[in-house]
Design an enzyme around this catalytic site. Structure first.
Site, short mmCIF file in Angstrom:
data_model
loop_
_atom_site.label_atom_id
_atom_site.label_comp_id
_atom_site.label_asym_id
_atom_site.label_seq_id
_atom_site.Cartn_x
_atom_site.Cartn_y
_atom_site.Cartn_z
N CYS A 179 22.79 34.28 16.66
CA CYS A 179 21.65 33.36 16.58
C CYS A 179 21.44 32.90 15.15
CB CYS A 179 20.40 34.02 17.13
SG CYS A 179 20.08 35.60 16.35
N GLU A 217 21.91 23.50 19.39
CA GLU A 217 22.66 24.74 19.20
C GLU A 217 23.91 24.74 20.09
OE1 GLU A 217 21.18 28.46 20.95
OE2 GLU A 217 21.44 29.39 18.99
N GLN A 245 30.62 29.48 28.12
CA GLN A 245 30.39 29.26 26.69
C GLN A 245 31.55 28.48 26.07
OE1 GLN A 245 27.52 30.01 24.75
NE2 GLN A 245 28.67 28.61 23.44
N VAL A 289 15.45 29.68 28.84
CA VAL A 289 14.89 30.84 29.55
C VAL A 289 13.60 31.30 28.86
CG1 VAL A 289 15.30 33.22 30.24
CG2 VAL A 289 17.13 31.54 30.47
N GLY A 290 13.59 31.28 27.53
CA GLY A 290 12.39 31.70 26.78
C GLY A 290 11.18 30.85 27.16
N GLY A 305 17.03 35.38 23.70
CA GLY A 305 18.01 34.60 24.45
C GLY A 305 17.81 33.12 24.19
N SER A 306 18.16 32.33 25.19
CA SER A 306 18.14 30.87 25.01
C SER A 306 16.72 30.32 25.07
CB SER A 306 18.97 30.23 26.11
OG SER A 306 18.39 30.52 27.37
P1 NAP Z 1 20.07 33.61 28.08
O1 NAP Z 1 20.95 32.93 29.03
O2 NAP Z 1 18.71 33.04 27.84
O3 NAP Z 1 19.93 35.12 28.61
C1 NAP Z 1 19.18 36.08 27.91
C2 NAP Z 1 18.67 37.12 28.90
O4 NAP Z 1 17.74 36.48 29.79
C3 NAP Z 1 19.78 37.71 29.78
O5 NAP Z 1 19.50 39.05 30.04
C4 NAP Z 1 19.64 36.87 31.05
O6 NAP Z 1 20.13 37.50 32.21
C5 NAP Z 1 18.13 36.74 31.13
N1 NAP Z 1 17.68 35.66 32.01
C6 NAP Z 1 18.37 34.57 32.43
N2 NAP Z 1 17.58 33.82 33.24
C7 NAP Z 1 16.39 34.45 33.32
C8 NAP Z 1 15.17 34.17 34.01
N3 NAP Z 1 15.02 33.09 34.76
N4 NAP Z 1 14.14 35.04 33.86
C9 NAP Z 1 14.26 36.14 33.09
N5 NAP Z 1 15.41 36.46 32.42
C10 NAP Z 1 16.44 35.63 32.54
O7 NAP Z 1 20.73 33.77 26.65
P2 NAP Z 1 22.19 34.32 26.31
O8 NAP Z 1 23.18 33.30 26.72
O9 NAP Z 1 22.34 35.72 26.82
O10 NAP Z 1 22.14 34.43 24.71
C11 NAP Z 1 22.42 33.35 23.87
C12 NAP Z 1 21.16 32.78 23.30
O11 NAP Z 1 20.39 33.82 22.69
C13 NAP Z 1 21.39 31.77 22.18
O12 NAP Z 1 20.53 30.68 22.36
C14 NAP Z 1 21.02 32.53 20.92
O13 NAP Z 1 20.59 31.72 19.84
C15 NAP Z 1 19.93 33.40 21.41
N6 NAP Z 1 19.74 34.56 20.55
C16 NAP Z 1 18.65 34.59 19.74
C17 NAP Z 1 18.45 35.66 18.90
C18 NAP Z 1 17.24 35.72 18.01
O14 NAP Z 1 16.90 36.80 17.57
N7 NAP Z 1 16.60 34.60 17.72
C19 NAP Z 1 19.38 36.71 18.87
C20 NAP Z 1 20.48 36.65 19.70
C21 NAP Z 1 20.66 35.57 20.55
P3 NAP Z 1 21.63 37.19 32.73
O15 NAP Z 1 22.52 37.65 31.65
O16 NAP Z 1 21.74 37.98 33.96
O17 NAP Z 1 21.70 35.71 32.94
#
Ligand code: NAP
Length: 485
Positions: free
Chosen positions: A284, A385, A331, A232-233, A228-229
């Site tokens: 990503c 990004e 988004q 959060v990471g 994910g982002s």
């Molecule tokens: P995100 O907002 O970070 O969410 C990812 C996951 O984390 C979702 O299941 C989200 O739940 C959960 N989450 C949110 N807040 C959290 C917290 N405080 N504690 C634990 N988990 C939490 O990312 P996204 O918007 O779904 O995805 C887009 C991002 O992912 C982009 O930055 C993209 O580059 C990245 N990505 C990276 C890869 C890679 O392999 N490098 C692949 C795909 C995507 P909710 O949905 O309920 O908020």
């Protein structure tokens, strides 16, 4: 299963103990509610962990090839539902039907690949320097592992975490993204129908903060794999490392494609349009920076504009559509905000740049694929990004300048070079700061059987997919065995 969709805990489909649900809405048509999903709370997470803990010893004791058989069966079941699973994905995430079909096929391949790993699970046998001592390593599962996944690959990413975790003998609590939880549910259903023992996989939906915090705080958690982002990471990293948990993070990118003067420009333009705009730029690994040698910059820009203008944006369920909507209003707003920032910082808008409106467009989050020229390294569009269909074009004086620009960001996920200059190809491969390196291919479009992951701030921890994925989900133990005394 019809809506409201339930959690899957201890082999049973259950409502959240909170009694609350949330809607999953089609981003191409907000009148279309895909379904209601459970807004789970800490008690639901605790129940999922209890089930996973209870199931883990027996699952780990099952010979790995037999664990693999469940994945083979689940692959077959999912294959039988390919069309409906792809339709669900297009409806909840917005990507086009061919893209969604490709992704479900990829999830099927991942299940089969790791099913096969059950018959391998390689360890080392290393000679001892002592007489009659036989030395080897064995792999042990970690216990209960948690998987938190994003919306942009809502089937493939859950599959590429679930399959190695399971075949290695772990039990799982998975929390999918709230914007696209149905695709992961289809995977869980396939595993259930394959006969997976109760408690081995537990699926809990709900808000990231609430469910995520409860997962991270659970005393039985042994490892967490997150995609994910970065925001959060980073938060998960702090919490997990404080507890000395094993953690794997796959996050954002600002992926460059370098185009050198010897490139075939039609090929370069087609490759860039594919990498930057397909899946609405919401990959990503999508290319968001094209770094072009000055002598071919102008002719390439012309070709890019022509190809970008020819793309058809619309509901991904319809035939002939190249680009679906942004995944949600937030988004879309981010995309438009970055377009505004780029203009204010002096980038030249070459085409696109606006939300699409009128007719069916009014019901969804549609945006034109957008090209910016004259982008310089200090601009935010060159560093941050966006995660939308926005490509920044930068001029490089020569190869060295191109490498400096390409490496001059905090991310390091994927990077491409378009050139047939063998010497530069090798230099690029050796010096580019990226985990996924492509030559004369788009930055995106990686294969399931090869390791996946980035460097710098894009990733942390061990690689996903391919043979290296098992390293994250297993612990190595070393055995010294004196067989003759
Ligand atoms: P995100 O907002 O970070 O969410 C990812 C996951 O984390 C979702 O299941 C989200 O739940 C959960 N989450 C949110 N807040 C959290 C917290 N405080 N504690 C634990 N988990 C939490 O990312 P996204 O918007 O779904 O995805 C887009 C991002 O992912 C982009 O930055 C993209 O580059 C990245 N990505 C990276 C890869 C890679 O392999 N490098 C692949 C795909 C995507 P909710 O949905 O309920 O908020």
């Amino acid at each position: 299963m019809p809506s409201p969709y339930l959690n899957f805990v201890g082999g049973r489909w259950l409502p959240a103990r909170t009694g609350k649900t949330f809607p999953n809405v089609n981003p191409a048509n907000t009148d279309d509610v895909v379904g209601e999903f459970q807004a789970s709370g800490p008690e639901d997470v605790a129940a999922a962990f209890a089930a996973a803990e209870g199931a883990q010893p027996a699952w780990a004791a099952l010979p790995a090839p037999r664990r693999g058989e469940y994945l083979f069966k689940a692959a077959e079941i999912l294959e039988g539902q390919l069309a409906s699973a792809a339709g669900d994905m297009t409806r909840e995430e917005g990507k086009t039907l061919p893209e969604a079909t490709g992704e479900v096929k990829r999830a099927i391949n991942i299940l089969r690949y790791f099913g096969g790993e059950g018959s391998r699970l390689f360890s080392y046998q290393i000679p001892s320097e002592r007489d009659n001592v036989f030395c080897f390593t064995i792999r042990k599962p970690l216990g209960v592992v948690a998987l938190i996944t994003p919306w942009n690959f809502p089937s493939a990413i859950p599959a590429w975490k679930l399959a190695p975790a399971l075949v290695a003998g772990n039990t799982v609590v998975i929390k999918p993204a709230s914007l696209a939880p149905l695709s992961a549910l289809r995977l869980i259903e396939a595993l259930e129908r394959a006969g997976l023992p109760a408690g081995v996989v537990n699926y809990v939906t709900g808000a990231g903060g609430t469910v995520g915090d409860a997962i991270l705080e659970h005393p039985s958690l042994k490892a967490i794999s997150f995609t994910g982002s970065c925001a959060v990471g980073d938060r998960l990293y702090d919490k997990a490392t404080r507890r000395r948990l094993r953690v794997q993070l796959e996050m954002g990118g600002k992926n460059p494609t370098i185009v050198l003067a010897d490139a075939n420009l039609d090929f370069a333009a087609a490759t860039l349009v594919n990498a930057a705009f397909f899946s609405t730029g919401q990959k990503c690994t999508a290319c968001s920076r094209a770094i072009v040698e000055r002598s071919v910059y102008e002719p390439l820009v012309e070709k890019l504009i022509a190809r970008t203008r020819a793309l058809k944006v619309g509901n991904g369920a319809e035939a002939g559509i190249d680009i679906g909507p942004a995944v949600d209003r937030s988004q879309l707003d981010t995309d438009l905000e970055y377009i505004g920032i780029a203009q204010r910082e002096g980038a030249q808008l070459l085409c696109g740049g606006t939300r699409l409106t009128g007719g069916a467009y009014d019901k969804g989050f549609f945006i034109e694929p957008t090209l910016f020229g004259g982008v310089t390294p200090a601009m935010r569009i060159a560093q941050e990004e966006v995660f939308g269909p926005v490509l920044a074009l930068m001029v490089a004086e020569d190869f060295e300048d191109a490498m400096r620009l390409a490496n001059g960001v905090r991310f390091g996920l994927s990077a491409a070079l378009i050139s047939n200059d063998l010497s530069r190809v090798h230099q690029f491969v050796n010096r580019i700061e990226a985990g996924l390196i492509t030559v004369n291919l788009p930055t995106a479009g990686v294969e399931y059987q090869l390791p996946f992951g980035g460097t710098k701030e894009s990733s942390f921890g061990m690689r996903e997919q391919g043979p290296l994925a098992l390293d994250f989900y297993t612990e190595s133990r070393t055995v010294y065995l004196k067989h003759t005394v």
